[in-house]
Design a protein around this motif. Structure first.
Motif, PDB file in Angstrom:
ATOM      1  N   ARG A   1       0.927  -4.355  14.679  1.00  0.00           N
ATOM      2  CA  ARG A   1       2.106  -4.008  14.632  1.00  0.00           C
ATOM      3  C   ARG A   1       2.964  -4.518  16.058  1.00  0.00           C
ATOM      4  NH1 ARG A   1      -0.397   0.819  12.443  1.00  0.00           N
ATOM      5  NH2 ARG A   1       0.476   0.997  10.307  1.00  0.00           N
TER       6      ARG A   1
ATOM      7  N   CYS B   1       1.332   0.083   4.155  1.00  0.00           N
ATOM      8  CA  CYS B   1       0.175  -0.797   4.529  1.00  0.00           C
ATOM      9  C   CYS B   1      -0.931   0.117   5.170  1.00  0.00           C
ATOM     10  CB  CYS B   1       0.812  -1.564   5.605  1.00  0.00           C
ATOM     11  SG  CYS B   1      -0.156  -3.004   5.820  1.00  0.00           S
TER      12      CYS B   1
ATOM     13  N   PRO C   1       4.355   1.186   7.489  1.00  0.00           N
ATOM     14  CA  PRO C   1       4.476  -0.227   7.700  1.00  0.00           C
ATOM     15  C   PRO C   1       5.110  -0.873   8.833  1.00  0.00           C
ATOM     16  CG  PRO C   1       6.238   0.575   6.081  1.00  0.00           C
ATOM     17  CD  PRO C   1       5.303   1.824   6.588  1.00  0.00           C
ATOM     18  N   VAL C   2       5.716   0.269   9.527  1.00  0.00           N
ATOM     19  CA  VAL C   2       6.715  -0.267  10.440  1.00  0.00           C
ATOM     20  C   VAL C   2       6.142  -1.302  11.671  1.00  0.00           C
ATOM     21  CG1 VAL C   2       8.164   1.784  10.679  1.00  0.00           C
ATOM     22  CG2 VAL C   2       6.256   1.937  11.987  1.00  0.00           C
TER      23      VAL C   2
ATOM     24  N   HIS D   1       9.334  -9.599   4.382  1.00  0.00           N
ATOM     25  CA  HIS D   1       9.872  -8.544   4.283  1.00  0.00           C
ATOM     26  C   HIS D   1       8.881  -7.318   4.637  1.00  0.00           C
ATOM     27  CE1 HIS D   1      13.494  -9.618   2.705  1.00  0.00           C
ATOM     28  NE2 HIS D   1      12.837 -10.053   1.396  1.00  0.00           N
ATOM     29  N   ARG D   2       9.192  -6.288   5.115  1.00  0.00           N
ATOM     30  CA  ARG D   2       8.297  -5.231   5.548  1.00  0.00           C
ATOM     31  C   ARG D   2       7.573  -4.389   4.299  1.00  0.00           C
ATOM     32  NH1 ARG D   2      10.301  -0.016   8.850  1.00  0.00           N
ATOM     33  NH2 ARG D   2      10.833   0.692   6.896  1.00  0.00           N
TER      34      ARG D   2
ATOM     35  N   VAL E   1       5.476  -7.432   8.918  1.00  0.00           N
ATOM     36  CA  VAL E   1       6.229  -8.379   8.056  1.00  0.00           C
ATOM     37  C   VAL E   1       5.123  -8.936   7.032  1.00  0.00           C
ATOM     38  CG1 VAL E   1       7.748 -10.200   7.748  1.00  0.00           C
ATOM     39  CG2 VAL E   1       8.217  -8.514   9.384  1.00  0.00           C
ATOM     40  N   ASP E   2       5.141  -8.739   5.665  1.00  0.00           N
ATOM     41  CA  ASP E   2       4.404  -9.373   5.025  1.00  0.00           C
ATOM     42  C   ASP E   2       4.785 -10.959   4.861  1.00  0.00           C
ATOM     43  OD1 ASP E   2       2.586 -10.592   3.045  1.00  0.00           O
ATOM     44  OD2 ASP E   2       2.965  -8.817   1.640  1.00  0.00           O
TER      45      ASP E   2
END
Length: 431
Positions: free
Chosen positions: A181, A260, A245-246, A255-256, A249-250
């Protein structure tokens, strides 16, 4: 001549024994393994890590990092060993648990002032020349538990849960992506399993309806909340908790993700990963079924399923001084999670302080509690604060430290200032 006995070779026990031995005094360390194992312990080594392999953040501007810095200043055994056998984990200090425990065991067994006795300790007898440190952990049971009840009255109890572990080879690497992250650490530190909205909602629906291993509800300590219980608080509860998910990025979408699941290395070789924040009490078959819905884990091989086990702790504010010994018998100390400190390093830190004060008691010196501005000092104060109502376990956090004046609005700057103040206070005590 005082006789020192430490009962239990977990993180707290080895730290207490180490403090005494390093001072030049002889100490007996009593450990029941391999004669008997608790429900959570599997290995014969000391300082066995039974849940996560993470010792939390390392940077000193974090609560967990500050705690470790204070421990090192006090001559910790476990923190340097943890650093030596660390595995990549972003900003956290995670270890290869087998190498870590083996190294601690070797250091303890090879110390000339430590005698290890493998036996079941079931009778607390502290004569005027005996100083005993009870560090038997939160799963203490049998005759020793009855002995502690005799001394301390009823336990307060909560339940703790451990997360599953999967093999790296069984993870679909085309679906998951490596990242920490906010780009803290390397891409190999964590693997991320990204959900879209539909996948997430289907997963949560199965999770909340899955069958648990125990039919009745538990009063679970918040820090070890089973993922299925968290999910029952609301559809988005996990998405704002361990599945947030913060900061991610996938790369497949740019995008986020909607949600996750992070996987963290379990060993140095990176052959096993644990599901971060996925402590669970689901039946093993249900874990396989539901957790295989996580993107990237459809074919996952579970080398350990999540388990839940009973943890007990004494009513420390009524029973213990800030020095970790009993108010009713100064020759008997307690250390570790049984006192109500929560976490691996918190337990180890309490062992350090119990060992230091056991030595001072033997030498006729005034016992010490570190300043409340330090993390260890605040934890010691919390577990001995008689004003605490409904006493519950407490881990390291900046909320228990006295505030800084004038107030610092920026959180990062405030935490850095609190850490600097703590280390300066500790330095003034140590001289």
């Amino acid at each position: 001549m005082k006789k020192f006995t430490v009962v239990g070779a977990g993180l707290a026990g080895v730290e207490a024994a180490w403090q005494i031995a390093q001072s030049g005094n002889r100490v007996t360390l009593v450990e029941m393994k391999p004669l008997r194992f608790s429900p959570a312990h599997k290995n014969t080594s000391f300082a066995e890590l039974v849940c996560s392999n993470s010792l939390k953040a390392l940077r000193v501007e974090s609560a967990a990092g500050l705690l470790k810095a204070e421990m090192e200043a006090l001559g910790s055994l476990t923190v340097p060993v943890a650093k030596e056998f660390s595995v990549p984990a972003g900003g956290a200090l995670a270890v290869d648990r087998e190498l870590f425990s083996n190294a601690v065991t070797e250091k303890i067994k090879n110390h000339p002032n430590i005698t290890v006795e493998n036996r079941v300790y079931d009778r607390i007898e502290a004569g005027p020349d005996d100083i005993i440190i009870i560090a038997t952990g939160p799963l203490t049971d049998g005759e020793l538990a009855e002995e502690i009840k005799r001394l301390c009255g009823d336990y307060l109890s909560f339940y703790d849960a451990a997360a599953p572990i999967v093999t790296a080879d069984s993870i679909d690497m085309k679906t998951v992506f490596g990242a920490s992250r906010y780009e803290r650490g390397g891409e190999a530190d964590y693997l991320n399993c990204p959900f879209n909205k539909a996948e997430y909602e289907a997963f949560i629906n199965e999770l909340v309806n899955a069958e648990g291993a125990v039919v009745h509800d538990f009063d679970v300590y918040e820090g070890c909340m089973p993922i299925e219980k968290l999910a029952k608080r609301g559809l988005d509860a996990p998405r704002f908790g361990p599945m947030k998910p913060v900061g991610l990025v996938d790369p497949r979408t740019g995008h986020r993700p909607w949600a996750c699941v992070q996987l963290r290395r379990e060993n140095s070789e990176g052959t096993m990963f644990n599901l971060v924040g996925f402590q669970t009490n689901l039946k093993f078959g249900e874990q396989k079924r539901v957790f295989s819905m996580i993107p990237g884990l459809k074919e996952a091989e579970f080398v350990r399923y999540g388990v839940m086990h009973r943890n007990s702790f004494i009513n420390s504010p009524k029973l213990l001084t800030p020095y970790f010994n009993l108010k009713s018998n100064e020759n008997i100390f307690f250390a570790g999670q049984i006192t109500g400190v929560e976490g691996y390093m918190e337990s180890a830190a309490s062992g350090i302080m119990a060992g230091i004060n056991a030595l001072r008691l033997a030498e006729g010196k005034e016992l010490i509690a570190l300043p409340v501005e330090t993390m260890i000092g605040s934890l010691s104060g919390y577990i001995s604060d008689e004003s605490v109502e409904n006493f519950q376990p407490m881990g390291a956090n900046f909320g228990i430290l006295p505030s800084i004046e004038p107030k610092i609005r920026d959180k990062k700057e405030r935490y850095a200032a609190l850490a600097n103040r703590a280390l300066e206070k500790l330095k003034s005590v140590l001289g």
